[in-house]
Design an enzyme around this catalytic site. Structure first.
Site: not given
Length: 108
Positions: A61-63
């Site tokens: 996951i990231c932004a």
């Protein structure tokens, strides 16, 4: 092309104790992340792939989903069963799901 999972599929996997890797920078992670996610900034992924378990799905996951897709491509090329979380932490937060703050959960 990176494999991607929906927020709903990720939430179910997370609830079952899935391994979550957050590839944002440390300051972004500290500001708010999925509880239990381990920090592994994107630039460190090539050097840290060997620390990830083989044969177990890894949710990245990231932004918003861009960096996680890049990380998943790098991980899958090294034989890791990795999936990018569509919409990233932004969608997770907007969905009213739990968020932790602080910088103590780093990848081993």
């Amino acid at each position: 092309m990176a494999r991607e999972v929906t927020q709903e599929a990720f939430a179910a996997a997370w609830a079952d104790g899935a391994l979550v890797i957050d590839v944002r920078e440390a300051d972004e992670y500290a500001a708010g992340h999925v509880p239990g996610a381990r920090l592994m900034p994107l630039r460190t992924v090539p050097g840290q792939c060997g620390e990830l378990p083989a044969g177990r799905p890894v949710f990245v996951i990231c932004a918003s989903g861009n960096r996680s897709r890049t990380a998943v491509d790098r991980m899958t090329s090294r034989g890791i069963d990795a999936y990018s979380v569509a919409g990233g932490t932004g969608a997770w937060t907007r969905g009213g799901r739990p968020v932790a703050a602080g910088s103590h959960e780093h990848a081993a």
